[in-house]
Design a protein around this motif. Structure first.
Motif, mmCIF file in Angstrom:
data_model
loop_
_atom_site.group_PDB
_atom_site.id
_atom_site.type_symbol
_atom_site.label_atom_id
_atom_site.label_comp_id
_atom_site.label_asym_id
_atom_site.label_seq_id
_atom_site.Cartn_x
_atom_site.Cartn_y
_atom_site.Cartn_z
ATOM 1 N N GLY A 43 27.351 53.961 61.053
ATOM 2 C CA GLY A 43 26.304 52.950 61.156
ATOM 3 C C GLY A 43 26.044 52.166 59.890
ATOM 4 N N ALA A 44 26.765 52.457 58.819
ATOM 5 C CA ALA A 44 26.530 51.753 57.560
ATOM 6 C C ALA A 44 27.107 50.339 57.627
ATOM 7 C CB ALA A 44 27.169 52.514 56.400
ATOM 8 N N ARG A 45 26.446 49.418 56.949
ATOM 9 C CA ARG A 45 27.008 48.078 56.766
ATOM 10 C C ARG A 45 27.968 48.157 55.586
ATOM 11 N NH1 ARG A 45 23.421 43.715 55.348
ATOM 12 N NH2 ARG A 45 22.425 45.242 54.028
ATOM 13 N N VAL A 46 29.044 47.388 55.668
ATOM 14 C CA VAL A 46 30.049 47.390 54.617
ATOM 15 C C VAL A 46 30.228 45.962 54.112
ATOM 16 C CG1 VAL A 46 32.484 47.855 54.113
ATOM 17 C CG2 VAL A 46 31.225 49.378 55.622
ATOM 18 N N ALA A 47 30.305 45.814 52.800
ATOM 19 C CA ALA A 47 30.553 44.505 52.177
ATOM 20 C C ALA A 47 31.888 44.561 51.452
ATOM 21 C CB ALA A 47 29.432 44.171 51.190
ATOM 22 N N TYR A 48 32.563 43.434 51.431
ATOM 23 C CA TYR A 48 33.844 43.302 50.747
ATOM 24 C C TYR A 48 33.671 42.321 49.596
ATOM 25 C CZ TYR A 48 35.553 45.511 54.968
ATOM 26 O OH TYR A 48 35.745 46.389 55.995
ATOM 27 N N ILE A 49 33.947 42.784 48.393
ATOM 28 C CA ILE A 49 33.827 41.924 47.216
ATOM 29 C C ILE A 49 35.216 41.407 46.866
ATOM 30 C CG2 ILE A 49 33.233 41.801 44.769
ATOM 31 C CD1 ILE A 49 31.102 43.915 45.289
ATOM 32 N N SER A 50 35.324 40.100 46.763
ATOM 33 C CA SER A 50 36.586 39.470 46.391
ATOM 34 C C SER A 50 37.023 39.923 45.007
ATOM 35 C CB SER A 50 36.422 37.944 46.370
ATOM 36 O OG SER A 50 36.166 37.465 47.657
ATOM 37 N N GLY A 51 38.307 39.755 44.751
ATOM 38 C CA GLY A 51 38.864 40.149 43.467
ATOM 39 C C GLY A 51 38.135 39.513 42.300
ATOM 40 N N GLN A 52 37.746 40.360 41.358
ATOM 41 C CA GLN A 52 37.066 39.911 40.142
ATOM 42 C C GLN A 52 38.045 40.012 38.986
ATOM 43 O OE1 GLN A 52 33.731 38.714 40.234
ATOM 44 N NE2 GLN A 52 34.351 38.828 42.381
ATOM 45 N N ILE A 133 45.723 32.655 38.508
ATOM 46 C CA ILE A 133 45.903 31.723 37.389
ATOM 47 C C ILE A 133 46.718 32.423 36.310
ATOM 48 C CG2 ILE A 133 43.944 30.178 37.797
ATOM 49 C CD1 ILE A 133 42.269 31.830 35.954
ATOM 50 N N GLU A 134 47.526 31.675 35.647
ATOM 51 C CA GLU A 134 48.546 32.204 34.735
ATOM 52 C C GLU A 134 48.037 33.205 33.697
ATOM 53 O OE1 GLU A 134 52.262 32.962 34.113
ATOM 54 O OE2 GLU A 134 51.711 31.404 35.521
ATOM 55 N N PRO A 135 46.920 32.980 33.016
ATOM 56 C CA PRO A 135 46.557 33.973 31.995
ATOM 57 C C PRO A 135 45.904 35.251 32.537
ATOM 58 C CG PRO A 135 45.108 32.050 31.858
ATOM 59 C CD PRO A 135 46.128 31.769 32.922
ATOM 60 N N MET A 136 45.621 35.321 33.852
ATOM 61 C CA MET A 136 45.007 36.536 34.404
ATOM 62 C C MET A 136 45.996 37.690 34.365
ATOM 63 S SD MET A 136 42.744 35.463 37.736
ATOM 64 C CE MET A 136 42.337 37.142 38.169
ATOM 65 N N LEU A 137 45.513 38.846 33.869
ATOM 66 C CA LEU A 137 46.338 40.048 33.782
ATOM 67 C C LEU A 137 45.826 41.172 34.675
ATOM 68 C CD1 LEU A 137 46.730 40.097 29.899
ATOM 69 C CD2 LEU A 137 48.349 39.200 31.607
ATOM 70 N N PHE A 138 44.604 41.016 35.201
ATOM 71 C CA PHE A 138 43.959 42.094 35.955
ATOM 72 C C PHE A 138 42.968 41.510 36.946
ATOM 73 C CE2 PHE A 138 40.425 45.072 36.528
ATOM 74 C CZ PHE A 138 41.112 46.190 36.979
ATOM 75 N N GLU A 139 42.872 42.165 38.109
ATOM 76 C CA GLU A 139 41.883 41.785 39.123
ATOM 77 C C GLU A 139 41.489 43.044 39.888
ATOM 78 O OE1 GLU A 139 41.426 38.295 42.529
ATOM 79 O OE2 GLU A 139 43.385 38.700 41.650
ATOM 80 N N VAL A 140 40.208 43.145 40.254
ATOM 81 C CA VAL A 140 39.706 44.299 41.013
ATOM 82 C C VAL A 140 38.844 43.815 42.163
ATOM 83 C CG1 VAL A 140 37.763 44.625 39.376
ATOM 84 C CG2 VAL A 140 38.457 46.507 40.886
ATOM 85 N N GLU A 141 39.101 44.359 43.365
ATOM 86 C CA GLU A 141 38.267 44.056 44.527
ATOM 87 C C GLU A 141 37.673 45.361 45.035
ATOM 88 O OE1 GLU A 141 41.194 42.168 47.077
ATOM 89 O OE2 GLU A 141 41.445 44.018 48.199
ATOM 90 N N ALA A 142 36.566 45.264 45.791
ATOM 91 C CA ALA A 142 35.857 46.470 46.189
ATOM 92 C C ALA A 142 35.334 46.383 47.614
ATOM 93 C CB ALA A 142 34.679 46.723 45.242
ATOM 94 N N VAL A 143 35.206 47.569 48.233
ATOM 95 C CA VAL A 143 34.524 47.731 49.509
ATOM 96 C C VAL A 143 33.279 48.553 49.192
ATOM 97 C CG1 VAL A 143 34.651 48.669 51.849
ATOM 98 C CG2 VAL A 143 36.704 47.689 50.778
#
Length: 147
Positions: A43-52, A133-143
């Motif tokens: 019954g929990a609501r879940v949110a998805y966070i785009s890659g940061q 984008i070219e200089p990005m080296l890391f990205e994290v997304e979350a549920v």
């Protein structure tokens, strides 16, 4: 709860926090900054966070991998808090690392443990040749499990 399961946190229907499961008959991933599985309460609501990524508030991006990772987790924390949630409500992370090699694991583990403590979410690391984008080296997304 089944035997042979170690839990770092216990979820209840009222808390809506994920239940962390690290079966005793599998490798313990917690020293590496993640959990084997996470159960989202019924019954929990879940949110998805785009890659940061590691951009600061002006859009600036350091060329340093460790600085980008630290900033990306700060950005993720801000997104989580904007939902009215806390890091211990994150069920799953997916991280993308440009040109991943073993030397980057210490930086990743340090940052995820600093943010999540013992409430380590399930996590997948995906090595990639490049990001949006070219200089990005890391990205994290979350549920995230919302109250």
């Amino acid at each position: 709860m089944s035997m042979g399961v170690s839990q770092a946190a216990t979820a209840t229907e009222t808390s809506r926090k994920p239940t962390i499961v690290n079966p005793k008959n599998l490798y313990d991933p917690s020293p590496n900054g993640y959990s084997t599985a996470v159960i989202v309460p019924a019954g929990a609501r879940v949110a998805y966070i785009s890659g940061q990524g590691g951009q600061d508030s002006t859009g600036g991006l350091s060329p340093d991998f460790a600085v980008q990772v630290e900033q990306a987790y700060a950005n993720l924390r801000a997104a989580i808090e904007a939902l009215g949630a806390k890091p211990d409500q994150v069920a799953k992370l997916t991280v993308y690392v440009v040109d991943h090699d073993m030397s980057k694991l210490e930086v990743l583990t340090r940052n995820v443990k600093a943010m999540f403590g013992a409430a380590l979410p399930a996590q997948t690391l995906v090595p990639v040749p490049k990001l949006a984008i070219e200089p990005m080296l890391f990205e994290v997304e979350a549920v995230v499990v919302l109250d």
